[in-house]
Design a protein around this motif. Structure first.
Motif, PDB file in Angstrom:
ATOM      1  N   GLY A 178       0.665  -1.231   0.027  1.00 38.14           N
ATOM      2  CA  GLY A 178       0.037  -0.088   0.105  1.00 38.14           C
ATOM      3  C   GLY A 178       0.843   1.249   0.082  1.00 38.14           C
ATOM      4  O   GLY A 178       2.128   1.245   0.053  1.00 38.14           O
ATOM      5  N   ASN A 179       0.233   2.434  -0.200  1.00 35.06           N
ATOM      6  CA  ASN A 179       1.014   3.513   0.148  1.00 35.06           C
ATOM      7  C   ASN A 179       1.279   3.982   1.527  1.00 35.06           C
ATOM      8  O   ASN A 179       0.387   3.929   2.222  1.00 35.06           O
ATOM      9  N   MET A 180       2.425   4.446   1.675  1.00 36.24           N
ATOM     10  CA  MET A 180       2.910   4.826   3.322  1.00 36.24           C
ATOM     11  C   MET A 180       4.026   5.507   3.110  1.00 36.24           C
ATOM     12  O   MET A 180       4.923   5.662   2.143  1.00 36.24           O
ATOM     13  N   PRO A 181       4.507   6.431   4.406  1.00 42.16           N
ATOM     14  CA  PRO A 181       5.594   6.850   4.251  1.00 42.16           C
ATOM     15  C   PRO A 181       6.771   5.896   4.273  1.00 42.16           C
ATOM     16  O   PRO A 181       6.773   4.841   4.939  1.00 42.16           O
ATOM     17  N   VAL A 182       7.991   6.446   3.516  1.00 42.92           N
ATOM     18  CA  VAL A 182       9.231   5.322   3.747  1.00 42.92           C
ATOM     19  C   VAL A 182      10.351   6.066   4.069  1.00 42.92           C
ATOM     20  O   VAL A 182      10.552   7.186   3.492  1.00 42.92           O
ATOM     21  N   ILE A 183      11.100   5.496   5.091  1.00 40.20           N
ATOM     22  CA  ILE A 183      12.480   6.021   5.434  1.00 40.20           C
ATOM     23  C   ILE A 183      13.594   5.099   4.827  1.00 40.20           C
ATOM     24  O   ILE A 183      13.350   4.053   4.734  1.00 40.20           O
ATOM     25  N   ILE A 184      14.214   5.869   3.725  1.00 38.38           N
ATOM     26  CA  ILE A 184      15.286   4.862   3.005  1.00 38.38           C
ATOM     27  C   ILE A 184      16.522   5.296   3.847  1.00 38.38           C
ATOM     28  O   ILE A 184      17.017   6.585   3.902  1.00 38.38           O
ATOM     29  N   ASP A 185      17.442   4.335   4.449  1.00 36.92           N
ATOM     30  CA  ASP A 185      18.604   4.720   4.968  1.00 36.92           C
ATOM     31  C   ASP A 185      19.489   4.918   4.008  1.00 36.92           C
ATOM     32  O   ASP A 185      19.493   4.984   2.851  1.00 36.92           O
ATOM     33  N   ASN A 186      20.685   5.393   4.805  1.00 38.02           N
ATOM     34  CA  ASN A 186      21.835   6.133   3.894  1.00 38.02           C
ATOM     35  C   ASN A 186      22.690   4.947   3.215  1.00 38.02           C
ATOM     36  O   ASN A 186      22.140   4.092   3.296  1.00 38.02           O
ATOM     37  N   GLU A 187      23.874   5.487   2.649  1.00 37.96           N
ATOM     38  CA  GLU A 187      24.593   4.554   1.736  1.00 37.96           C
ATOM     39  C   GLU A 187      23.902   4.022   0.536  1.00 37.96           C
ATOM     40  O   GLU A 187      23.529   4.786  -0.460  1.00 37.96           O
ATOM     41  N   PHE A 188      23.696   2.780   0.527  1.00 37.13           N
ATOM     42  CA  PHE A 188      23.288   2.140  -0.753  1.00 37.13           C
ATOM     43  C   PHE A 188      21.852   2.681  -0.972  1.00 37.13           C
ATOM     44  O   PHE A 188      21.167   2.698  -2.227  1.00 37.13           O
ATOM     45  N   GLY A 189      21.031   3.150  -0.108  1.00 32.47           N
ATOM     46  CA  GLY A 189      19.718   3.841  -0.294  1.00 32.47           C
ATOM     47  C   GLY A 189      19.842   4.677  -1.264  1.00 32.47           C
ATOM     48  O   GLY A 189      18.606   5.015  -2.166  1.00 32.47           O
ATOM     49  N   GLY A 190      21.032   5.372  -1.943  1.00 26.78           N
ATOM     50  CA  GLY A 190      20.951   6.392  -2.827  1.00 26.78           C
ATOM     51  C   GLY A 190      20.695   5.875  -4.192  1.00 26.78           C
ATOM     52  O   GLY A 190      20.581   6.682  -5.103  1.00 26.78           O
ATOM     53  N   VAL A 191      20.530   4.565  -4.266  1.00 19.86           N
ATOM     54  CA  VAL A 191      20.153   3.992  -5.432  1.00 19.86           C
ATOM     55  C   VAL A 191      18.687   4.633  -5.880  1.00 19.86           C
ATOM     56  O   VAL A 191      18.289   4.762  -7.026  1.00 19.86           O
ATOM     57  N   LEU A 192      17.847   4.970  -4.881  1.00 21.02           N
ATOM     58  CA  LEU A 192      16.585   5.631  -5.011  1.00 21.02           C
ATOM     59  C   LEU A 192      16.877   6.804  -5.828  1.00 21.02           C
ATOM     60  O   LEU A 192      16.064   6.896  -7.072  1.00 21.02           O
ATOM     61  N   PHE A 193      17.945   7.867  -5.600  1.00 20.37           N
ATOM     62  CA  PHE A 193      18.231   8.921  -6.463  1.00 20.37           C
ATOM     63  C   PHE A 193      18.631   8.556  -7.858  1.00 20.37           C
ATOM     64  O   PHE A 193      18.460   9.196  -8.774  1.00 20.37           O
ATOM     65  N   HIS A 194      19.586   7.687  -7.822  1.00 18.86           N
ATOM     66  CA  HIS A 194      20.387   7.185  -9.114  1.00 18.86           C
ATOM     67  C   HIS A 194      19.231   6.729 -10.104  1.00 18.86           C
ATOM     68  O   HIS A 194      19.386   7.156 -11.288  1.00 18.86           O
ATOM     69  N   GLU A 195      18.355   5.942  -9.644  1.00 20.12           N
ATOM     70  CA  GLU A 195      17.336   5.257 -10.598  1.00 20.12           C
ATOM     71  C   GLU A 195      16.308   6.433 -10.886  1.00 20.12           C
ATOM     72  O   GLU A 195      16.037   6.584 -11.972  1.00 20.12           O
ATOM     73  N   ALA A 196      15.799   6.949  -9.672  1.00 24.42           N
ATOM     74  CA  ALA A 196      14.565   7.730  -9.949  1.00 24.42           C
ATOM     75  C   ALA A 196      14.672   9.079 -10.853  1.00 24.42           C
ATOM     76  O   ALA A 196      13.977   9.650 -11.327  1.00 24.42           O
ATOM     77  N   CYS A 197      15.810   9.769 -10.661  1.00 19.60           N
ATOM     78  CA  CYS A 197      16.119  10.875 -11.157  1.00 19.60           C
ATOM     79  C   CYS A 197      17.608  10.993 -11.906  1.00 19.60           C
ATOM     80  O   CYS A 197      17.679  11.741 -12.865  1.00 19.60           O
ATOM     81  N   GLY A 198      18.497  10.453 -11.432  1.00 23.85           N
ATOM     82  CA  GLY A 198      20.075  10.288 -11.807  1.00 23.85           C
ATOM     83  C   GLY A 198      20.091  10.068 -13.433  1.00 23.85           C
ATOM     84  O   GLY A 198      20.408  10.829 -14.371  1.00 23.85           O
ATOM     85  N   HIS A 199      19.295   8.883 -13.912  1.00 24.25           N
ATOM     86  CA  HIS A 199      19.313   8.539 -15.119  1.00 24.25           C
ATOM     87  C   HIS A 199      18.717   9.611 -16.143  1.00 24.25           C
ATOM     88  O   HIS A 199      19.082   9.971 -17.193  1.00 24.25           O
ATOM     89  N   ALA A 200      17.343  10.125 -15.520  1.00 22.28           N
ATOM     90  CA  ALA A 200      16.784  11.058 -16.387  1.00 22.28           C
ATOM     91  C   ALA A 200      17.389  12.263 -16.582  1.00 22.28           C
ATOM     92  O   ALA A 200      16.951  13.125 -17.354  1.00 22.28           O
ATOM     93  N   LEU A 201      18.649  12.749 -15.700  1.00 23.55           N
ATOM     94  CA  LEU A 201      19.406  13.877 -15.741  1.00 23.55           C
ATOM     95  C   LEU A 201      20.426  13.669 -16.914  1.00 23.55           C
ATOM     96  O   LEU A 201      21.275  14.542 -17.461  1.00 23.55           O
ATOM     97  N   GLU A 202      20.562  12.407 -17.376  1.00 20.87           N
ATOM     98  CA  GLU A 202      21.639  12.178 -18.424  1.00 20.87           C
ATOM     99  C   GLU A 202      21.153  12.775 -19.718  1.00 20.87           C
ATOM    100  O   GLU A 202      19.982  12.664 -20.120  1.00 20.87           O
ATOM    101  N   ALA A 203      22.408  13.251 -20.545  1.00 22.41           N
ATOM    102  CA  ALA A 203      21.989  13.961 -21.757  1.00 22.41           C
ATOM    103  C   ALA A 203      21.497  13.051 -22.821  1.00 22.41           C
ATOM    104  O   ALA A 203      20.786  13.496 -23.688  1.00 22.41           O
ATOM    105  N   GLU A 204      21.767  11.790 -22.754  1.00 20.65           N
ATOM    106  CA  GLU A 204      21.240  10.794 -23.786  1.00 20.65           C
ATOM    107  C   GLU A 204      19.768  11.124 -23.892  1.00 20.65           C
ATOM    108  O   GLU A 204      18.943  10.888 -24.942  1.00 20.65           O
TER     109      GLU A 204
END
Lengths: 448, 462
Positions: B227-253
């Protein structure tokens, strides 16, 4: 370069220090073309290859490889293979194979594909892209419109007299479109894997991709809960591909597959049949021998719901005192492993329309994401991002996205209600995996 | 690696029928790996990747060719074949290749190839025993050891002539926990752009125990509610969130073809003002750090989002042309077999000032995702998914119980706006990132963050 003479020199030199040795050489040719807005923006040609040596020294099997394929590499290959084998344990069961009694003689190389002019391929892509733009004003971009062609040669030559060579080729093409309706953006894909260029129909492909994308506009979640699920053929094939390591005898022996000790047991509904068929006509993993030089064989894995077979190479076969099934697989960079050839769920007898009627109120899933991360091949658990349609009265009622479907493969095998008759294969990667569309009684869906 | 005269001849040949830019990429890479399964050293392999890639630009169009045969004769033949793809033309160029100088962000002390295999075997055994001995529930352990030394030479008709060596080391442990016929997996795999001195910094026994700990938690966990709920994502490899969700879409390709949700949004507020995100290819000895990118451009620190405002994209040469923007040192490729494109190096969300304890205490009901697995994204729609390796249900501001089998899905643009707490405990984790130019080492990273609402996919109803 005469590779057989070169490989013979390598084996001669290796035999000076090793008890037994084998050379494995792969030569590849590739062509990739991509167009964007009427221009060829990507054009790539390649010829490459790699050479591996494996051999036993004091009873231990060692490996080395190089992409610099000439006489200057021979001494390093022999030295490194011996060094690499020095500390390896449990390799007693891995043997160099002297060859099978006979091999099928099926030609997996389509000469006609080789004769298609590049200008024809470019022309096809340009027409495909143009057609996609012309079909609907909502087509905002064609984000990929690509053609890939490959040709490979494989040589296996060893100190026990094995001397095999084969050649294969194939191609695939795909188009990905982006459609926009206000702020709503959706993508759609169409692909073909083929050996005969002239079977391609750009109009059909463009329509498929655009229809796929447009049909998803306005998609939203469904309420969380349990739903009957119809997996579209390629979606189930992708799921099966991700779980295919469970059929490897190596994983079973290491306790990394829950099929351990299940041979002869009913693990699925009686309508489920899964086979590994290396002789499938135009199958992209079709071959007459595997990467150890063993003759390929047709193998049933699940027969009317019963687990009847696993995939073996000689190392895992020797551990159990059985014969290799001809599923040894490796790259020149790696050691001997196991992979399926053309592995697929055999067609059932239910028409797609009937699957949809049977799944009233359920979901039709035609896209799964996160297959490399959202499933656990050891436990069989999966939780995957999915999209598709809500089914009502046998029809695709409305598009659905931003949901996950979750379950367990072993439970799913027992919850299959019906199997379609529309077998289709995925884009080839590690093996070539296919399935018809399949209706599952119920899976957990997370959405709203 | 290749004689300067030969490089010049190849570049001339590449532009013999027109085109306005040519590049030669030479790679000579040593790879070594060892793998122990169930206490037995199952494989030890080493080898050499070797080849040359030749690229030609004609305005926005790109031609690429590669080969293993680096003889002058063959390279000129390949360059001319590649040039055949261009419409007839002729270009007079004069070349003046200048040896590039750049900073060394990855100083190496001990080349891994100089260490005896026996010593590496001991290192692998040490990890194996620590993982296996962690708990009786651990049924199987796989330890993988990896080393590589990649020499590259990059030359182009802009006069760049750059050579570099990239040394990388990684140690991976996968533990399986079995209980009542069920199996769950834990995985941990730190790595760095370092030599064998990496093991002075990293205790492999701790790596091993961490993998076993994750597996043990999972096998004792109940299925995750959905279901939908608040999610706390911990540090370190949790950064894969930003990598996937936003990083790829910021690539010039994707930005250059306007198929990214972030196209044409520079200077606009695209995220919660709490979010500052950076891609930095210059972090000392980090897994995704290179001194120069695979187009010979020095890497740099790129602030992508500052206090919620979009500041920069990740740009390679070809897509930069389409966008009228300079390279950000982000042109990367797996090997000579791939034409480079815009990619991430070390990408992370900068530290804020909340603490993890505050985040948990302020969450009435939600998911604490302590370890994430991999994920993927559709850059055009921004829809992403990733797996939770280790998760806990939070109830009334307290951790209630572990859960397994959860997946997080959402949309990149939306999730950035929904981040409502950013922690102060930034760490980087290591992964392999796959895209059109192959698989490249990349760090992800972040402090603990809280997302107001995400769809959690599990097998139970709330």
């Amino acid at each position: 370069m005469d590779y057989r003479r070169f490989l013979n020199r390598l084996i001669d030199r290796a035999q000076g220090r090793m008890e037994n040795s084998e050379a494995f050489l792969v030569k590849n040719k590739e062509l990739q073309i991509g167009v964007y807005k009427g221009e060829i923006t990507k054009y790539s040609i390649a010829e490459s290859g790699g050479l591996s040596l494996r051999g036993s020294y004091e009873g231990k099997m060692g490996y080395s490889y190089t992409e610099k394929i000439d006489d200057s590499s021979i001494d390093t290959l022999v030295h490194d293979a011996i060094e690499n084998g020095r500390y390896v344990e449990g390799s007693e069961d891995e043997v160099i194979f002297s060859g099978s009694e006979s091999y099928e003689d099926i030609d997996h190389y389509n000469e006609a594909l080789n004769r298609v002019e590049n200008s024809e391929k470019i022309d096809f892509l340009l027409k495909l892209e143009k057609e996609a733009y012309s079909l609907d004003d909502k087509v905002f971009a064609v984000s990929a419109c690509d053609y890939h062609e490959f040709e490979g040669e494989r040589y296996i030559l060893n100190s026990l007299g094995l001397d095999l060579k084969d050649k294969f080729n194939g191609a695939f093409t795909y188009i990905s479109v982006v459609v926009k309706d206000g702020d709503d953006t959706k993508t759609g894909l169409s692909y073909r894997v083929f050996k005969d260029f002239y079977t391609l129909d750009y109009r059909k492909m463009a329509k498929e991709a655009v229809d796929n994308a447009i049909s998803m506009l306005g998609a939203k979640e469904v309420k969380s809960g349990n739903y009957p699920i119809v997996f579209e053929n390629t979606s189930f094939a992708n799921l099966l591909a991700a779980f295919s390591p469970i059929f490897s005898s190596d994983n079973v022996q290491k306790g990394l597959s829950l099929l351990k000790g299940k041979i002869g047991e009913e693990i699925a509904v009686p309508i489920l049949n899964i086979v590994d068929d290396p002789f499938l006509k135009d199958g992209f993993a079709s071959r007459n021998f595997d990467d150890e030089g063993t003759a390929s064989t047709f193998n049933k894995l699940i027969d009317n719901g019963k687990l009847v077979g696993l995939l073996y190479n000689w190392k895992t076969a020797n551990k159990e005192g059985v014969k290799s099934t001809g599923n040894a697989s490796r790259s020149y960079k790696g050691s001997m492993g196991i992979s399926p050839s053309n592995l697929y769920v055999v067609n059932g007898d239910t028409e797609i329309e009937d699957l949809l009627y049977l799944a009233n109120g359920g979901l039709y899933i035609n896209n799964l994401e996160g297959l490399h991360s959202g499933l656990n091949p050891v436990s069989g658990d999966f939780s995957l991002s999915a999209s598709g349609f809500l089914i009502k009265d046998g029809q695709l009622h409305r598009p659905v996205n931003q949901i996950t479907i979750a379950g367990n493969l072993y439970e799913l095998f027992k919850d299959i209600l019906a199997i379609g008759n529309d077998l289709k294969f995925t884009i080839p990667s590690n093996g070539y995996i296919g399935s018809p569309s399949i209706l599952i009684k119920s899976l957990a869906v997370a959405g709203e | 690696m290749l004689d300067k005269r030969v490089i010049e001849d190849v570049l001339y040949a590449a532009l013999s029928r027109g085109g306005d830019f040519a590049e030669v990429f030479v790679e000579d890479k040593y790879n070594g790996s060892m793998k122990m399964v169930g206490g037995i050293l199952e494989s030890s392999i080493s080898g050499r990747d070797y080849g040359v890639g030749i690229r030609i630009f004609d305005k926005y169009n790109s031609i690429y060719a590669y080969t293993n045969d680096s003889s002058r004769e063959n390279l000129i033949k390949v360059a001319k074949e590649a040039a055949q793809a261009l419409k007839e033309g002729q270009r007079d160029i004069s070349l003046n290749l200048m040896k590039a100088s750049f900073s060394d962000y990855n100083p190496i002390k001990i080349l891994p190839s100089s260490i005896a295999k026996k010593e590496k075997l001991d290192l692998i055994k040490m990890g194996y025993e620590a993982a296996k001995g962690y708990d009786e529930v651990i049924s199987q352990v796989t330890v993988s050891y990896m080393e590589e030394e990649q020499k590259v030479l990059i030359a182009n008709t802009e006069g760049v002539l750059a050579e570099d060596t990239r040394v990388r080391t990684r140690y991976a442990v996968q533990s399986v926990a079995a209980k009542d016929g069920e199996m769950q997996v834990g995985h941990y795999a730190p790595g760095a752009s370092m030599g064998y001195e990496f093991y002075d910094k990293v205790d492999v026994r701790e790596v091993a125990r961490e993998a076993s700990r994750i597996a043990k938690v999972a096998v004792h966990a109940d299925y995750c509610p959905s279901g939908n709920m608040p999610v706390i994502i911990d540090n370190e490899f949790g950064g894969v969130l930003f990598h996937e969700a936003c990083g790829h879409a910021l690539e010039a390709e994707f930005v250059s073809k306007e198929t990214s949700a972030f196209a044409n949004k520079l200077g606009q507020l695209v995220a919660s003002p709490l979010v500052t995100a950076i891609d930095d290819g210059t972090i000392k000895n980090a897994w995704g750090t290179t001194n120069i990118d695979d187009e010979g451009t020095p890497t740099q620190r790129n602030v992508l989002i500052e206090n919620g405002v979009l500041k920069s994209y990740l740009i390679d040469k070809l897509n930069g042309r389409r966008m009228g923007m300079a390279s950000t040192g982000s042109g990367r490729r797996q090997s000579y077999k791939f034409a480079p494109t815009s990619r991430m190096n070390n990408t992370f969300i900068a530290a804020g000032d909340s603490t993890l304890e505050e985040m948990i205490a302020n969450t009435e009901y939600g998911l604490y995702a302590k370890k994430l697995g991999g994920g993927s994204v559709n850059p055009a729609t921004g829809d992403f998914n990733f797996a939770v390796l280790e998760g806990y249900i939070i109830q009334n501001g307290k951790i209630l119980k572990p859960v397994r089998g959860a997946t997080l899905i959402g949309n990149g643009v939306k999730v950035l706006e929904l981040i409502d707490m950013v922690g102060n405990n930034l760490e980087l984790g290591q992964g392999m990132c796959g895209a059109s130019s192959g698989s490249v080492p990349a760090s992800v990273g972040q402090p603990s963050i809280r997302v107001k609402s995400l769809t959690v996919g599990g097998r139970k109803e709330k």
